[in-house]
Design an enzyme around this catalytic site. Structure first.
Site, short mmCIF file in Angstrom:
data_model
loop_
_atom_site.label_atom_id
_atom_site.label_comp_id
_atom_site.label_asym_id
_atom_site.label_seq_id
_atom_site.Cartn_x
_atom_site.Cartn_y
_atom_site.Cartn_z
CG ASP A 1 43.46 97.85 47.56
OD1 ASP A 1 43.12 98.07 48.75
OD2 ASP A 1 42.64 97.59 46.66
CG ASP B 1 37.59 100.92 47.44
OD1 ASP B 1 37.42 100.33 46.36
OD2 ASP B 1 37.23 102.08 47.66
N GLY C 1 33.89 93.67 44.98
CA GLY C 1 33.15 94.25 43.86
C GLY C 1 31.75 94.63 44.28
CE LYS D 1 28.65 97.07 37.55
NZ LYS D 1 29.32 97.03 36.22
CD GLU D 2 31.54 91.61 41.13
OE1 GLU D 2 31.91 91.47 39.95
OE2 GLU D 2 31.42 92.72 41.67
NE ARG E 1 23.01 103.31 34.81
CZ ARG E 1 22.65 102.08 34.40
NH1 ARG E 1 23.57 101.21 34.05
NH2 ARG E 1 21.37 101.72 34.36
CB ALA E 2 21.80 104.85 41.69
CE LYS E 3 29.30 101.97 45.75
NZ LYS E 3 30.59 101.50 45.14
CB THR F 1 41.30 99.33 42.60
OG1 THR F 1 40.11 99.33 43.40
CG2 THR F 1 41.00 100.08 41.31
CB THR F 2 37.83 95.30 43.38
OG1 THR F 2 38.83 94.38 43.78
CG2 THR F 2 36.55 94.59 43.03
C1 XBP Z 1 37.32 96.96 47.14
C2 XBP Z 1 36.01 96.59 46.62
C3 XBP Z 1 35.22 97.56 45.82
C4 XBP Z 1 34.48 98.56 46.62
C5 XBP Z 1 33.25 99.03 45.89
O1 XBP Z 1 38.14 97.44 46.15
O2 XBP Z 1 35.61 95.47 46.81
O3 XBP Z 1 34.35 96.81 45.13
O4 XBP Z 1 34.06 98.04 47.84
O5 XBP Z 1 33.54 99.54 44.65
P1 XBP Z 1 39.75 97.40 46.30
P2 XBP Z 1 32.62 99.21 43.37
O6 XBP Z 1 40.26 96.30 45.43
O7 XBP Z 1 40.22 98.75 45.87
O8 XBP Z 1 40.07 97.16 47.74
O9 XBP Z 1 31.20 99.32 43.86
O10 XBP Z 1 32.98 100.25 42.39
O11 XBP Z 1 32.96 97.82 42.94
MG MG Z 2 41.23 97.23 49.41
#
Ligand code: XBP
Ligand code: MG
Length: 282
Positions: free
Chosen positions: A35, A37, A77, A79-80, A108-110, A147-148
Site C-alpha cells: 500500500d 499512504d 480516496g 475525491k470521495e 487537481r489543485a490538491k 493504492t487508492t
Molecule cells: C489512501 C487514500 C488516498 C489518499 C489521498 O490511499 O485514501 O486517497 O488519502 O490520495 P492508500 P488521493 O490506499 O495508499 O492507503 O487524493 O490521490 O486519492
Molecule cells: Mg494506506
C-alpha cells in the site's frame, strides 16, 4: 514518530508451525504488494495540508483540522473524501451539485500541491521500507503497489524516496485510476494479481489501515499491517501480522514485536517462512 510499540500481534497458526520445515522447498512468495499512504510513508498530513492549500487557492472557506481529517479518512480516496465532506455541510439544496461539480478541479489543485511537497522532500519513507524493498529485490521477490491514491502521487513519492528509476523496480503499480471501487473493496488488489498473473497464495500485502486490510483480505492475501499515525486506533483483528513498523537498524523493533518475527526487522526470510508455513500447515 514511527510506530506504536504496543501494536504487535501475529496470527497464532503460523507462529506454531515448526521453524525450518517450510524453508526446504523454494518459497511460495512471488510478490510483495505495498500500500502507499501510511505504509510506504506517513503521507496523510501532507495530503491534509495539500487539501487546505487547494481550498485557499480556489477561494473555498474550508479548513480541515487534524481531528476532522482523521474522521474524513474513513472515506478512501481524495475525491470521495471531498464528496463526503460536501455532503456533511449544511448547504441549501442547490449548493451541493455546484460544489460536487468542483471536486475534479479541487482534487487537481490538491494533487499539484501534494506532489510539490513530496518532491521538495517533505515526506520521508517509513522505517524499514527501503530495506525491505532491497531485501525483496535481492531475493527475486517481485514488488508491486496497490493504492487508492493518484498515480502522480505514487511516482513523486517513489522518485523522491527511492531514486529517479524507482518505478522501474515495481512489476505492477495499481493506483486510484485502475480500480472501479476503492478500498475496502478488493478491486485494486485483484487488478494487481491479474497483471502479475499470480494467485493470492503467492503474494503478501503490506497495509496500514482497516480499509486496506479489508481490501487485501477480501482478495485472499496474507496481510501484514504496520499502523500509521492516523490509523493506529483502527481494528486490525483480521490481520495475519501487526507490527508497529517494518523495523530498521536505526529504529529496531522493540522486544515484543521482535519476538514475533525472530528479528529486530521484518525481512523477506521471515515473510517467506510465514507464507510457506501457511501452505505447509494450512
Ligand atoms: C489512501 C487514500 C488516498 C489518499 C489521498 O490511499 O485514501 O486517497 O488519502 O490520495 P492508500 P488521493 O490506499 O495508499 O492507503 O487524493 O490521490 O486519492
Ligand atoms: Mg494506506
Amino acid at each position: 514518530m514511527e510506530g506504536h510499540p504496543g501494536l504487535a500481534r501475529s496470527r497464532d497458526s503460523v507462529a506454531q508451525c515448526p521453524q525450518g520445515e517450510a524453508q526446504e522447498a523454494p518459497s511460495t512468495l512471488k510478490a510483495l504488494i505495498f500500500d502507499v499512504d501510511g505504509t510506504l510513508a506517513d503521507t496523510e498530513e501532507a495530503h491534509r495540508c495539500a487539501f487546505n492549500e487547494a481550498f485557499q487557492q480556489l477561494g473555498l472557506p474550508w479548513n480541515w483540522s487534524k481531528p476532522k481529517y482523521a474522521h474524513l479518512l474513513l472515506a478512501a480516496g481524495g475525491k470521495e473524501r471531498l464528496a463526503a465532506y460536501i455532503r456533511s455541510l449544511d448547504l441549501p439544496a442547490a449548493g451541493v451539485p455546484t460544489l460536487m461539480g468542483r471536486i475534479e478541479a479541487i482534487h487537481r489543485a490538491k494533487t499539484l500541491n501534494y506532489t510539490r511537497m513530496v518532491l521538495a522532500g517533505e515526506v520521508a519513507l517509513r522505517d524499514g521500507v527501503e530495506r525491505l524493498i532491497d531485501d525483496a529485490a535481492r531475493s527475486h521477490v517481485r514488488l508491486c503497489i496497490a493504492t487508492t491514491t493518484t498515480f502522480a502521487n505514487v511516482e513523486a513519492l517513489l522518485r523522491t524516496g527511492l531514486g529517479p528509476k524507482a518505478l522501474d523496480r515495481f512489476a505492477v503499480v495499481g493506483a486510484g485510476g485502475n480500480a472501479a471501487r476503492k478500498k475496502p473493496a478488493a478491486d485494486i488488489y485483484e487488478y494487481v494479481l491479474r497483471q502479475l498473473d499470480a494467485s493470492p497464495q503467492e503474494c503478501v500485502a503490506i497495509e496500514d489501515s482497516a480499509n486496506g486490510l479489508r481490501a487485501a483480505k477480501a482478495a485472499g492475501l496474507y496481510t501484514i499491517v504496520t499502523p500509521s499515525f492516523w490509523t493506529r486506533t483502527e481494528d486490525f483483528s483480521d490481520a495475519d501480522l501487526v507490527l508497529p513498523s517494518l523495523g530498521s537498524a536505526l529504529r529496531p523493533l522493540m522486544p515484543g514485536a521482535a519476538a514475533l518475527v525472530g528479528n529486530t526487522m521484518l525481512g523477506i526470510r521471515e515473510i517467506c517462512r510465514r507464507l510457506d508455513a501457511l501452505r505447509e500447515c494450512g
